[in-house]
Every structure is written in structure tokens, then in C-alpha cells.
Design an enzyme around this catalytic site. Structure first.
Site, mmCIF file in Angstrom:
data_model
loop_
_atom_site.group_PDB
_atom_site.id
_atom_site.type_symbol
_atom_site.label_atom_id
_atom_site.label_comp_id
_atom_site.label_asym_id
_atom_site.label_seq_id
_atom_site.Cartn_x
_atom_site.Cartn_y
_atom_site.Cartn_z
ATOM 1 N N ASP A 218 68.484 41.927 7.865
ATOM 2 C CA ASP A 218 68.922 42.478 9.133
ATOM 3 C C ASP A 218 69.974 43.548 8.777
ATOM 4 O O ASP A 218 70.514 43.524 7.662
ATOM 5 C CB ASP A 218 69.537 41.338 9.946
ATOM 6 C CG ASP A 218 70.177 41.806 11.211
ATOM 7 O OD1 ASP A 218 69.524 42.523 11.962
ATOM 8 O OD2 ASP A 218 71.352 41.452 11.451
ATOM 9 N N LEU A 219 70.251 44.466 9.666
ATOM 10 C CA LEU A 219 71.228 45.524 9.343
ATOM 11 C C LEU A 219 72.593 45.248 9.988
ATOM 12 O O LEU A 219 73.571 44.956 9.304
ATOM 13 C CB LEU A 219 70.685 46.882 9.799
ATOM 14 C CG LEU A 219 71.623 48.068 9.612
ATOM 15 C CD1 LEU A 219 71.817 48.391 8.140
ATOM 16 C CD2 LEU A 219 71.089 49.304 10.331
ATOM 17 N N ASP A 220 72.594 45.330 11.334
ATOM 18 C CA ASP A 220 73.865 45.200 12.054
ATOM 19 C C ASP A 220 74.436 43.799 11.867
ATOM 20 O O ASP A 220 73.808 42.823 12.285
ATOM 21 C CB ASP A 220 73.641 45.439 13.552
ATOM 22 C CG ASP A 220 73.233 46.882 13.835
ATOM 23 O OD1 ASP A 220 73.642 47.759 13.078
ATOM 24 O OD2 ASP A 220 72.515 47.106 14.813
ATOM 25 N N LYS B 257 63.045 40.425 18.313
ATOM 26 C CA LYS B 257 63.592 39.121 17.961
ATOM 27 C C LYS B 257 63.952 38.392 19.266
ATOM 28 O O LYS B 257 64.405 39.056 20.188
ATOM 29 C CB LYS B 257 64.857 39.289 17.112
ATOM 30 C CG LYS B 257 64.626 40.058 15.810
ATOM 31 C CD LYS B 257 65.952 40.430 15.146
ATOM 32 C CE LYS B 257 65.714 41.360 13.965
ATOM 33 N NZ LYS B 257 66.941 41.798 13.295
ATOM 34 N N LYS C 269 73.265 40.311 20.281
ATOM 35 C CA LYS C 269 73.105 40.622 18.855
ATOM 36 C C LYS C 269 71.651 40.450 18.424
ATOM 37 O O LYS C 269 71.036 39.420 18.708
ATOM 38 C CB LYS C 269 74.006 39.719 18.004
ATOM 39 C CG LYS C 269 75.459 40.133 18.070
ATOM 40 C CD LYS C 269 76.291 39.353 17.079
ATOM 41 C CE LYS C 269 77.739 39.770 17.177
ATOM 42 N NZ LYS C 269 78.603 38.910 16.349
ATOM 43 N N GLU D 2 70.273 37.091 8.232
ATOM 44 C CA GLU D 2 70.561 37.447 9.637
ATOM 45 C C GLU D 2 71.960 37.015 10.075
ATOM 46 O O GLU D 2 72.485 36.030 9.571
ATOM 47 C CB GLU D 2 69.570 36.701 10.546
ATOM 48 C CG GLU D 2 68.409 37.522 11.028
ATOM 49 C CD GLU D 2 68.774 38.586 12.060
ATOM 50 O OE1 GLU D 2 69.917 38.598 12.559
ATOM 51 O OE2 GLU D 2 67.913 39.421 12.357
ATOM 52 N N ASP D 3 72.518 37.720 11.046
ATOM 53 C CA ASP D 3 73.808 37.306 11.619
ATOM 54 C C ASP D 3 73.665 36.845 13.071
ATOM 55 O O ASP D 3 74.640 36.417 13.675
ATOM 56 C CB ASP D 3 74.820 38.465 11.582
ATOM 57 C CG ASP D 3 74.483 39.534 12.600
ATOM 58 O OD1 ASP D 3 73.293 39.917 12.686
ATOM 59 O OD2 ASP D 3 75.380 39.978 13.324
ATOM 60 N N THR E 192 78.150 47.221 12.377
ATOM 61 C CA THR E 192 77.952 48.074 13.549
ATOM 62 C C THR E 192 77.939 47.250 14.832
ATOM 63 O O THR E 192 77.974 47.822 15.928
ATOM 64 C CB THR E 192 76.625 48.853 13.435
ATOM 65 O OG1 THR E 192 75.702 48.026 12.757
ATOM 66 C CG2 THR E 192 76.808 50.144 12.687
ATOM 67 N N SER F 18 65.447 45.358 10.907
ATOM 68 C CA SER F 18 66.472 45.566 11.929
ATOM 69 C C SER F 18 65.833 46.022 13.236
ATOM 70 O O SER F 18 64.925 46.851 13.231
ATOM 71 C CB SER F 18 67.456 46.643 11.454
ATOM 72 O OG SER F 18 68.265 47.060 12.536
ATOM 73 N N ALA F 19 66.353 45.505 14.342
ATOM 74 C CA ALA F 19 65.876 45.914 15.666
ATOM 75 C C ALA F 19 66.363 47.313 16.014
ATOM 76 O O ALA F 19 65.931 47.896 17.004
ATOM 77 C CB ALA F 19 66.362 44.916 16.708
HETATM 78 P P1 B16 Z 1 69.537 50.436 18.687
HETATM 79 P P2 B16 Z 1 69.957 44.323 14.010
HETATM 80 C C1 B16 Z 1 70.229 45.283 16.482
HETATM 81 O O1 B16 Z 1 70.279 45.470 15.103
HETATM 82 C C2 B16 Z 1 71.610 45.014 17.056
HETATM 83 O O2 B16 Z 1 72.109 43.771 16.589
HETATM 84 C C3 B16 Z 1 71.554 44.985 18.561
HETATM 85 O O3 B16 Z 1 72.849 44.785 19.086
HETATM 86 C C4 B16 Z 1 70.972 46.320 19.056
HETATM 87 O O4 B16 Z 1 70.842 46.320 20.475
HETATM 88 C C5 B16 Z 1 69.606 46.531 18.411
HETATM 89 O O5 B16 Z 1 69.735 46.518 17.007
HETATM 90 C C6 B16 Z 1 68.979 47.849 18.811
HETATM 91 O O6 B16 Z 1 69.744 48.893 18.284
HETATM 92 O O7 B16 Z 1 70.040 50.596 20.072
HETATM 93 O O8 B16 Z 1 70.360 51.145 17.641
HETATM 94 O O9 B16 Z 1 68.056 50.720 18.553
HETATM 95 O O10 B16 Z 1 71.031 43.297 14.155
HETATM 96 O O11 B16 Z 1 68.554 43.820 14.305
HETATM 97 O O12 B16 Z 1 70.051 45.088 12.710
HETATM 98 MG MG MG Z 2 72.264 41.692 13.256
#
Ligand code: B16
Ligand code: MG
Length: 218
Positions: A7-9, A145, A43, A169-170, A15, A114-115
Site C-alpha cells: 500500500d502507499l499512503d 478496497k 483510509k 497495509e495501514d 500522505t 494503492s487506491a
Molecule cells: P487519490 P492507499 C488511498 O491510498 C488513501 O489511503 C485514501 O485516503 C485515498 O482516498 C485513496 O488512496 C485515493 O487517493 O484521491 O489520490 O486517488 O492507502 O491505498 O495507498
Molecule cells: Mg494506506
């Protein structure tokens, strides 16, 4: 263990706090309060799904047209993009660079699940793009997710079986997605929030190749 899907964020970089502040600012404009507790539910959740959850919290699901919702999501993203503008390698969370180096040394494949549609830009800013053998494009997925699709797609793109992967994942939604993909999961954060993970560590500094191998082979 043949591959690790990250996962990224909240795992590679923090972030999550920028997403929180950007949604909070939008919430203030439309009269919906977003606190840290509610933010946990956002998240790992896609931009569109996050907005829907926020509107549901304020009982305003029906208050806006599709176009207005798209404008709000775009506005949040513009604010978020100004917040990540100055990101650099100093924003990589503790232990992550060493972990990526260790995985590369052992020829273990590395994927991004990552989403975030901003994922590739953030990896560039962190100068980590070259470590990644595959980056799943979240815009091409049918379900976000906690659906397992993003992790299953990552394994498929890397050419490995889900059972040979570890997901990191977090977020609770992310840990659920990894479990539903039939993969071993390592959660980073609070054990109560991430209870479904195979193993939970309190922070990224605890993530090592040895730990991931150990959890995978248990
Ligand atoms: P964006 P992850 C997710 O990243 C975030 O945790 C989530 O808060 C965010 O809404 C989602 O990405 C979409 O991000 O608006 O930049 O497309 O935790 O899956 O890395
Ligand atoms: Mg995350």
C-alpha cells in the site's frame, strides 16, 4: 515468498495526513465535520467512495448531483496535490528504503497496490519508482478496497500466486482486501484497528525482509 505488494499512503509515506486535511477542508465547506476517528474509515478507500462516505455521514447523499460530486472530488484532489507538491525522498517512512533494497537483493518482486491515482506521482517524488516491478492502476478496477481486486491484480501482473505474496497495509479496508485475496498480510499501526492482519507491527521501522519471510512461512 515471491512478491510483496505495498500500500502507499501510510506505509511508504505519510500522505494519510494530507488526505485528512484536504477532506476536512471540503467537509467544512459543506457543513460536515470530519474528525480523526471518522478519518480512519476513509483510509485506503477510493476518492469517490470517500466522498460518498462523507456525504452519508452528514445525511447529504441525495443533496448533490453527480456533477456536483465530481466537482467536489476534483476540488479535494487539487488541494491534496498542492499539499504533496514539495514531497521528496526525506518523506519516505522509516525502514522502507532498507526493506525495498533487501527485497531487491533477494530477487523478491515488488508491487504497488494503492487506491491512489496520485500513486505514480508520489513514487516519482520519493525517487522510488525504479524499485517497483508493477504498479496497479486503480482507475482500471471495478471495486476498491476492501474488495480483493487490487491485490489479485497486483499478483497477476507480477506473475505470482496470491499465496506467494505478502501484502503490507495501514488501513482496515486494505487488510480486509489482502485477506480476501488469500494473501498473508502485515498491518502497520494499531492492532485493534488492524485485527484481521496476519501480523501487526506498530510502525514501518519494524518492517524487515526477515519479518515478512517469517510471517509468510508461519
Ligand atoms: P487519490 P492507499 C488511498 O491510498 C488513501 O489511503 C485514501 O485516503 C485515498 O482516498 C485513496 O488512496 C485515493 O487517493 O484521491 O489520490 O486517488 O492507502 O491505498 O495507498
Ligand atoms: Mg494506506
Amino acid at each position: 515468498m515471491k512478491a510483496v505488494l505495498f500500500d502507499l499512503d501510510g506505509v511508504i509515506t505519510d500522505t494519510a495526513v494530507y488526505h485528512y486535511h484536504a477532506w476536512k477542508a471540503l467537509g467544512e465547506k459543506i457543513g460536515i465535520e470530519i474528525d480523526e476517528e471518522f478519518n480512519e474509515e476513509l483510509k485506503g478507500v477510493s476518492r469517490t467512495d470517500s466522498l460518498n462516505r462523507i456525504l452519508a455521514k452528514g445525511n447529504k447523499e441525495e443533496a448533490y448531483s453527480q456533477t456536483e460530486k465530481e466537482t467536489m472530488a476534483a476540488e479535494k484532489n487539487e488541494l491534496y496535490k498542492t499539499m504533496i507538491e514539495e514531497m521528496s525522498p526525506k518523506d519516505i517512512l522509516p525502514g522502507i528504503k532498507a526493506l525495498l533494497d533487501g527485497l531487491k537483493e533477494r530477487n523478491i518482486l515488488i508491487g504497488l497496490a494503492s487506491a491512489s491515482q496520485n500513486g505514480p506521482t508520489i513514487l516519482e517524488k520519493l525517487q522510488l519508482t525504479d524499485y517497483f516491478d508493477e504498479i496497479v492502476d486503480p482507475a482500471k478496477l471495478k471495486a476498491g478496497k476492501p474488495d480483493p481486486e487490487i491485490f489479485l491484480t497486483g499478483a497477476k501482473d507480477l506473475g505470482v500466486k496470491p499465496q506467494d505474496c505478502v501484502g503490507v497495509e495501514d488501513a482496515a479496508a486494505g487488510v480486509e482486501a489482502i485477506a480476501a485475496a488469500d494473501m498473508v498480510s502485515v498491518g502497520v499501526g494499531d492492532a485493534d484497528t488492524l485485527g484481521k492482519a496476519t501480523k501487526v507491527v506498530p510502525e514501518t521501522g519494524a518492517l524487515t525482509v526477515e519479518l515478512l519471510e517469517e510471517v509468510w512461512s508461519e
